[in-house]
Design an enzyme around this catalytic site. Structure first.
Site, PDB file in Angstrom:
ATOM      1  N   CYS A  70     -32.073 -29.941   3.930  1.00  0.00           N
ATOM      2  CA  CYS A  70     -31.332 -29.076   2.986  1.00  0.00           C
ATOM      3  C   CYS A  70     -31.336 -29.614   1.557  1.00  0.00           C
ATOM      4  CB  CYS A  70     -29.925 -28.830   3.501  1.00  0.00           C
ATOM      5  SG  CYS A  70     -29.215 -27.345   2.765  1.00  0.00           S
TER       6      CYS A  70
ATOM      7  N   ARG B  73     -24.701 -17.750  -1.617  1.00  0.00           N
ATOM      8  CA  ARG B  73     -25.113 -18.809  -0.682  1.00  0.00           C
ATOM      9  C   ARG B  73     -25.739 -18.170   0.559  1.00  0.00           C
ATOM     10  NH1 ARG B  73     -23.713 -23.634  -2.188  1.00  0.00           N
ATOM     11  NH2 ARG B  73     -24.216 -24.578  -0.179  1.00  0.00           N
TER      12      ARG B  73
ATOM     13  N   HIS C  32     -29.303 -27.568   9.310  1.00  0.00           N
ATOM     14  CA  HIS C  32     -28.280 -28.530   9.723  1.00  0.00           C
ATOM     15  C   HIS C  32     -27.992 -28.310  11.218  1.00  0.00           C
ATOM     16  CE1 HIS C  32     -27.235 -29.526   5.569  1.00  0.00           C
ATOM     17  NE2 HIS C  32     -27.189 -28.244   5.305  1.00  0.00           N
TER      18      HIS C  32
HETATM   19  N1  GLN Z   1     -26.596 -28.253  -2.819  1.00  0.00           N
HETATM   20  C1  GLN Z   1     -27.751 -27.593  -2.210  1.00  0.00           C
HETATM   21  C2  GLN Z   1     -27.576 -26.045  -2.212  1.00  0.00           C
HETATM   22  O1  GLN Z   1     -26.471 -25.557  -2.338  1.00  0.00           O
HETATM   23  C3  GLN Z   1     -27.971 -28.086  -0.783  1.00  0.00           C
HETATM   24  C4  GLN Z   1     -26.794 -27.777   0.131  1.00  0.00           C
HETATM   25  C5  GLN Z   1     -26.881 -28.482   1.461  1.00  0.00           C
HETATM   26  O2  GLN Z   1     -27.413 -29.593   1.601  1.00  0.00           O
HETATM   27  N2  GLN Z   1     -26.286 -27.856   2.502  1.00  0.00           N
HETATM   28  O3  GLN Z   1     -28.563 -25.335  -2.071  1.00  0.00           O
END
Ligand code: GLN
Length: 246
Positions: A94, A128, A194
């Protein structure tokens, strides 16, 4: 006994959604096969010596966490590139896949330079991408279903030198437009998944371990088969939770 050397990069700053569980899977699947595993944390200010490791693991992190490691990451980028060219295995998750690329422009418009071990670039979108993620993964012509969980603002697009880890069957993936998820280049694997990822995906764990053992010994191992019934059951539950038949 052959010792496989694992680097856990920035364990304090980059570890969300239990990503550190991936390290435990790598260690146990090595030990169950008669190998030993050393795990070395490499944090801000520590040296990363590319000759000292077979696997380099980096977990996920929010924009704030990525900013914390950005400066130190830049100091280590030549060493990461040298390791990648030498066939060291990387699994960066990620926030990790984003930092493996050319760079990441975060939700505040701040640009973080990546280390360039994956040919990709990432910019945060206005929303997101969150939820269960199921994909048909392919590594060296071998296919398998892989499941995980994603939560990222970043939209990642691959360049010609990287290939996707897989195609999205359920979920968003790299950018919610081209149905790709993750990236592979040499023995560098980046993914948005994840979970942690590896407990439910023994096929992927063993691919990475086979590469790491080859890097350490110079020979491609024949890994003894393990009882994956619990892992496969966990994957089945995740697939059905994603609203899909296995
Ligand atoms: N900060 C990055 C994003 O928002 C990665 C997030 C994460 O590792 N879950 O895309």
């Amino acid at each position: 006994m052959t010792e496989i050397r694992i680097c856990h990069l920035y364990p304090k700053e980059m570890n969300i959604y239990g990503d550190r569980g991936n390290i435990a899977v790598l260690q146990k699947r090595l030990e169950w096969r008669g190998y030993s595993a050393s795990i070395t944390s490499v944090g801000i200010g520590d040296e990363f010596n590319p000759n000292n490791f077979d696997i380099c693991y980096l977990g996920g992190g929010q924009d704030r966490d990525q900013m914390l490691v950005a400066h130190d990451l830049g100091k280590k980028s030549a060493a990461f590139l040298s390791a990648a060219k030498d066939g060291v295995v990387f699994l960066w998750v990620c926030g990790g896949i984003q930092l493996a690329g050319v760079g990441y422009t975060n939700s505040d418009g701040n640009r973080i330079s990546g280390v360039g071990i994956l040919d990709l670039d990432t910019s945060a979108g206005s929303s997101r991408l969150i939820g269960d993620l199921v994909l048909d993964a392919e590594i060296e012509g071998d296919n398998c279903r892989v499941v995980g969980y994603e939560n990222h603002a970043g939209r990642t697009f691959l360049g010609p030198d990287a290939t996707p880890l897989g195609s999205v069957v359920k979920g968003h993936g790299n950018n919610d437009t081209d149905k790709t998820e993750g990236a592979i280049q040499r023995r560098v694997v980046g993914t948005y998944m994840h979970g942690p990822l590896l407990p439910k995906n023994p096929w992927l764990a063993d691919k990475l371990l086979s590469w790491a053992i080859e890097h350490n010994t110079g020979e491609t191992p024949t890994l003894s088969s393990l009882d994956n019934s619990l892992e496969n059951l966990a994957q089945q539950v995740a697939i059905s939770r994603a609203g899909m038949k296995r």
